[in-house]
Design a protein around this motif. Structure first.
Motif, PDB file in Angstrom:
ATOM      1  N   ALA A  38      20.962  18.093 -23.302  1.00  0.00           N
ATOM      2  CA  ALA A  38      20.535  19.118 -22.451  1.00  0.00           C
ATOM      3  C   ALA A  38      20.932  18.657 -20.923  1.00  0.00           C
ATOM      4  N   GLU A  39      20.747  17.303 -20.685  1.00  0.00           N
ATOM      5  CA  GLU A  39      21.467  16.631 -19.269  1.00  0.00           C
ATOM      6  C   GLU A  39      22.759  16.660 -19.270  1.00  0.00           C
ATOM      7  N   VAL A  40      23.436  16.554 -20.134  1.00  0.00           N
ATOM      8  CA  VAL A  40      24.973  16.353 -20.269  1.00  0.00           C
ATOM      9  C   VAL A  40      25.363  17.749 -20.164  1.00  0.00           C
ATOM     10  N   GLN A  41      24.724  18.654 -20.767  1.00  0.00           N
ATOM     11  CA  GLN A  41      25.193  20.089 -20.750  1.00  0.00           C
ATOM     12  C   GLN A  41      24.990  20.594 -19.315  1.00  0.00           C
ATOM     13  N   PHE A  42      23.868  20.405 -18.587  1.00  0.00           N
ATOM     14  CA  PHE A  42      23.773  20.708 -17.304  1.00  0.00           C
ATOM     15  C   PHE A  42      24.852  20.303 -16.276  1.00  0.00           C
ATOM     16  N   LYS A  43      25.018  19.078 -16.581  1.00  0.00           N
ATOM     17  CA  LYS A  43      26.151  18.321 -15.613  1.00  0.00           C
ATOM     18  C   LYS A  43      27.640  19.076 -15.901  1.00  0.00           C
ATOM     19  N   LEU A  44      27.836  19.344 -17.422  1.00  0.00           N
ATOM     20  CA  LEU A  44      29.453  19.991 -17.433  1.00  0.00           C
ATOM     21  C   LEU A  44      28.978  21.387 -16.705  1.00  0.00           C
ATOM     22  N   ASP A  45      27.911  22.239 -16.988  1.00  0.00           N
ATOM     23  CA  ASP A  45      27.814  23.462 -16.261  1.00  0.00           C
ATOM     24  C   ASP A  45      27.986  23.402 -14.723  1.00  0.00           C
ATOM     25  N   ARG A  46      27.391  22.261 -14.161  1.00  0.00           N
ATOM     26  CA  ARG A  46      27.454  22.087 -12.519  1.00  0.00           C
ATOM     27  C   ARG A  46      28.884  21.873 -12.317  1.00  0.00           C
ATOM     28  N   LEU A  47      29.912  21.215 -13.009  1.00  0.00           N
ATOM     29  CA  LEU A  47      31.186  20.969 -12.781  1.00  0.00           C
ATOM     30  C   LEU A  47      31.944  22.316 -12.994  1.00  0.00           C
ATOM     31  N   ASP A  48      31.546  22.878 -14.027  1.00  0.00           N
ATOM     32  CA  ASP A  48      32.251  24.549 -14.230  1.00  0.00           C
ATOM     33  C   ASP A  48      31.867  25.227 -12.949  1.00  0.00           C
ATOM     34  N   ASN A  49      30.700  25.298 -12.417  1.00  0.00           N
ATOM     35  CA  ASN A  49      30.344  25.999 -11.319  1.00  0.00           C
ATOM     36  C   ASN A  49      31.136  25.850 -10.204  1.00  0.00           C
ATOM     37  N   ILE A  50      31.175  24.165  -9.923  1.00  0.00           N
ATOM     38  CA  ILE A  50      31.834  23.951  -8.717  1.00  0.00           C
ATOM     39  C   ILE A  50      33.414  24.077  -8.616  1.00  0.00           C
ATOM     40  N   LYS A  51      33.796  24.077  -9.920  1.00  0.00           N
ATOM     41  CA  LYS A  51      35.331  24.599 -10.115  1.00  0.00           C
ATOM     42  C   LYS A  51      35.609  25.762  -9.938  1.00  0.00           C
ATOM     43  N   ASN A  52      34.675  26.967 -10.202  1.00  0.00           N
ATOM     44  CA  ASN A  52      34.856  28.261 -10.247  1.00  0.00           C
ATOM     45  C   ASN A  52      34.369  28.826  -8.932  1.00  0.00           C
ATOM     46  N   MET A  53      33.913  28.020  -8.030  1.00  0.00           N
ATOM     47  CA  MET A  53      33.367  28.397  -6.868  1.00  0.00           C
ATOM     48  C   MET A  53      34.546  28.463  -5.809  1.00  0.00           C
ATOM     49  N   ASP A  54      34.387  29.422  -4.853  1.00  0.00           N
ATOM     50  CA  ASP A  54      35.126  29.993  -3.819  1.00  0.00           C
ATOM     51  C   ASP A  54      35.108  28.951  -2.611  1.00  0.00           C
ATOM     52  N   LYS A  55      35.939  28.013  -2.402  1.00  0.00           N
ATOM     53  CA  LYS A  55      35.815  26.948  -1.401  1.00  0.00           C
ATOM     54  C   LYS A  55      36.414  27.383  -0.109  1.00  0.00           C
ATOM     55  N   SER A  56      37.036  28.508  -0.006  1.00  0.00           N
ATOM     56  CA  SER A  56      37.722  29.069   1.096  1.00  0.00           C
ATOM     57  C   SER A  56      36.805  29.054   2.534  1.00  0.00           C
ATOM     58  N   ASP A  57      35.641  29.451   2.086  1.00  0.00           N
ATOM     59  CA  ASP A  57      34.672  29.625   3.372  1.00  0.00           C
ATOM     60  C   ASP A  57      33.676  28.602   3.634  1.00  0.00           C
ATOM     61  N   LEU A  58      33.929  27.285   2.915  1.00  0.00           N
ATOM     62  CA  LEU A  58      33.173  26.165   3.223  1.00  0.00           C
ATOM     63  C   LEU A  58      33.737  25.327   4.272  1.00  0.00           C
TER      64      LEU A  58
END
Length: 102
Positions: A38-58
């Motif tokens: 579960a903890e590895v899956q959580f980290k992988l999901d977080r990486l996917d969220n960061i990858k798909n995030m719109d970073k232009s307004d940050l």
């Protein structure tokens, strides 16, 4: 004595090709575990969220924090892969010790 040294030379030279064939077969097959913790899956999901995030307004500070977080997560995921790695030199020394002791 000459035959023994020639046989040992042949054995040592033939052992040099074993690690390359082993590593070539391991790279072709992807070893995916059936159940991911579960903890590895959580980290992988977080990486996917960061990858798909719109970073232009940050802001640049927020982007820097995201980069640090991604690096930390990747380092944690790499460290969870425990294994035993033996170099060719270590294998050779072990074999020579076995030959000498037996």
């Amino acid at each position: 004595m000459k035959k023994l040294s020639s046989y040992l030379l042949i054995i040592v030279l033939s052992l040099g090709s074993i690690p390359t064939t082993i590593s070539a077969t391991e790279k072709n097959h992807v070893n995916v575990p059936k159940e991911i913790p579960a903890e590895v899956q959580f980290k992988l999901d977080r990486l996917d969220n960061i990858k798909n995030m719109d970073k232009s307004d940050l802001s640049s500070a927020e982007k820097k924090e995201l980069r640090k977080e991604v690096k930390a997560i990747k380092a944690d995921l790499r460290s969870t892969n425990n294994g035993l790695y033996l170099s060719f030199g270590a294998i050779l020394i072990i074999l020579l010790l076995l030959i000498l002791l037996l």
